[in-house]
Design an enzyme around this catalytic site. Structure first.
Site, PDB file in Angstrom:
ATOM      1  N   ASP A  52       0.813  -1.257  -0.206  1.00 53.82           N
ATOM      2  CA  ASP A  52      -0.116  -0.070   0.008  1.00 53.82           C
ATOM      3  C   ASP A  52       0.881   1.334   0.087  1.00 53.82           C
ATOM      4  O   ASP A  52       0.247   2.359  -0.103  1.00 53.82           O
ATOM      5  CB  ASP A  52      -1.225  -0.051   1.249  1.00 53.82           C
ATOM      6  CG  ASP A  52      -0.440  -0.119   2.402  1.00 53.82           C
ATOM      7  OD1 ASP A  52       0.754  -0.154   2.464  1.00 53.82           O
ATOM      8  OD2 ASP A  52      -1.094  -0.274   3.562  1.00 53.82           O
ATOM      9  N   ASP A  91      -0.958  -6.179  -0.287  1.00 59.88           N
ATOM     10  CA  ASP A  91      -1.311  -5.582   1.041  1.00 59.88           C
ATOM     11  C   ASP A  91      -2.848  -5.326   0.882  1.00 59.88           C
ATOM     12  O   ASP A  91      -3.519  -4.946   0.019  1.00 59.88           O
ATOM     13  CB  ASP A  91      -0.849  -4.103   1.081  1.00 59.88           C
ATOM     14  CG  ASP A  91       0.481  -4.234   1.878  1.00 59.88           C
ATOM     15  OD1 ASP A  91       0.545  -5.116   2.842  1.00 59.88           O
ATOM     16  OD2 ASP A  91       1.360  -3.161   1.881  1.00 59.88           O
ATOM     17  N   LYS A 121      -1.184  -9.547   2.795  1.00 58.11           N
ATOM     18  CA  LYS A 121      -0.543  -8.949   3.945  1.00 58.11           C
ATOM     19  C   LYS A 121      -1.520  -7.950   4.493  1.00 58.11           C
ATOM     20  O   LYS A 121      -2.150  -7.215   4.042  1.00 58.11           O
ATOM     21  CB  LYS A 121       0.689  -8.399   3.623  1.00 58.11           C
ATOM     22  CG  LYS A 121       1.654  -8.029   4.973  1.00 58.11           C
ATOM     23  CD  LYS A 121       3.154  -7.338   4.812  1.00 58.11           C
ATOM     24  CE  LYS A 121       2.966  -6.127   4.309  1.00 58.11           C
ATOM     25  NZ  LYS A 121       2.395  -5.119   4.940  1.00 58.11           N
ATOM     26  N   GLU A 123      -1.918  -5.659   8.709  1.00 59.60           N
ATOM     27  CA  GLU A 123      -1.312  -4.876   9.677  1.00 59.60           C
ATOM     28  C   GLU A 123      -1.947  -5.498  10.987  1.00 59.60           C
ATOM     29  O   GLU A 123      -3.246  -5.302  11.055  1.00 59.60           O
ATOM     30  CB  GLU A 123      -1.279  -3.405   9.678  1.00 59.60           C
ATOM     31  CG  GLU A 123      -0.333  -2.896   8.445  1.00 59.60           C
ATOM     32  CD  GLU A 123      -0.189  -1.681   8.314  1.00 59.60           C
ATOM     33  OE1 GLU A 123       0.494  -1.264   7.325  1.00 59.60           O
ATOM     34  OE2 GLU A 123      -0.742  -0.746   9.264  1.00 59.60           O
ATOM     35  N   GLU A 190       8.581  -4.135  11.324  1.00 66.34           N
ATOM     36  CA  GLU A 190       9.120  -2.770  10.763  1.00 66.34           C
ATOM     37  C   GLU A 190       9.365  -1.778  11.914  1.00 66.34           C
ATOM     38  O   GLU A 190       8.533  -1.739  12.607  1.00 66.34           O
ATOM     39  CB  GLU A 190       7.871  -2.046   9.852  1.00 66.34           C
ATOM     40  CG  GLU A 190       8.280  -0.804   9.561  1.00 66.34           C
ATOM     41  CD  GLU A 190       7.235  -0.123   8.218  1.00 66.34           C
ATOM     42  OE1 GLU A 190       7.722   1.066   7.787  1.00 66.34           O
ATOM     43  OE2 GLU A 190       6.337  -0.765   8.029  1.00 66.34           O
TER      44      GLU A 190
END
Length: 272
Positions: A52, A91, A121, A123, A190
């Site tokens: 993204d 993403d 993926k 978050e 990250e």
């Protein structure tokens, strides 16, 4: 005595687990279009992330939040058509999975069906547990993402290093173990302290891919436009630029403009 690494013609989620077990580091870069993905795949990168981050580097937005599911599918389908070897991870964009597990599954199914991507993926940890489990139960591979999660930037208020304090570090470790237990095939960490990232990687059987998380993890990911030096404003400590395409391409444009103005391009050999 050194042993030769296994040569993989096609990378799968199973491949990444084998690579971790064999102590072979995993390489991962972003791509958002056919041409760039073709170049990156030809370099034998293991994973291509249709991130993204396209919201930033392709559209010029300040954050990753504005990009839509339709736009992610467009970018992902362009990348998939270019790839022969790499595993393509896509993403799930902000707003497509956080509030409703059913919506999360619909979003993941659209990405898989309409783009041809190999996995998704998303978050977060415990707060998106139901969405992750719903997607996994449908047979769609999921990569997790902990630490600095850019879709939550307005909650954090800054892009600073995460999990420096014990409470946040403990939660990150708990979430990482949970992501593996629920069935995620890999995890991105990250911008977290290197010692913490190494501890997490050593505690999991799934591979941990870092960005700003030190060398003790199982692989590394960078935004390709940053790595190639196509961007020049972004200078975090973890970024290594392998080229300076911003300057080289700018100089090429200047030379082209000069040649056009001077009627040096096209020359006699460049005409029909």
């Amino acid at each position: 005595m050194s042993t030769a690494k296994k040569q993989y013609k096609r990378i799968t989620v199973k491949t990444l687990t084998e690579m971790k077990a064999n102590n072979e580091k995993i390489s991962m870069l972003t791509a958002y279009d056919y041409t760039m993905a073709r170049i990156i795949d030809s370099g034998n990168v293991d994973v291509i992330l249709v991130g993204d981050s396209a919201s930033n580097v392709m559209a010029g937005h300040e954050t990753t939040l504005p990009i839509t599911l339709d736009q992610m599918i467009y970018h992902a389908s362009s990348v998939v058509r270019a790839v022969d070897r790499a595993l393509v991870v896509v993403d799930l964009p902000f707003g497509s999975y956080q509030s409703d597990p059913k919506e999360a599954l619909r979003s993941a199914i659209r990405i898989m069906k309409e783009s041809g991507g190999h996995s998704v993926k998303l978050e977060g940890g415990s707060e998106v547990k139901d969405s992750i489990k719903r997607i996994l139960h449908a047979g769609i591979p999921v990569m997790g993402h902990l630490g600095l999660t850019p879709q939550s930037i307005y909650k954090f208020g800054t892009y600073t290093v995460r999990a420096k304090e014990k409470a946040e570090a403990d939660k990150l470790k708990e979430d990482a173990l949970a992501l593996e237990r629920w069935g995620c095939f890999a995890l991105v960490l990250e911008k977290v302290p290197a010692a913490l990232a190494q501890e997490v990687a050593e505690s999991l059987t799934i591979p941990v891919i870092g960005i700003g998380a030190g060398s003790g993890v199982d692989g590394q990911v960078l935004v390709s436009h940053d790595m190639f030096g196509m961007t020049h404003e972004f200078n975090p400590r973890f970024l290594r630029r392998y080229l300076n395409l911003y300057e080289d391409m700018g100089n090429a444009v200047s030379e082209y403009v000069k040649d056009v103005k001077a009627v040096d391009f096209p020359n006699d050999k460049e005409q029909y």
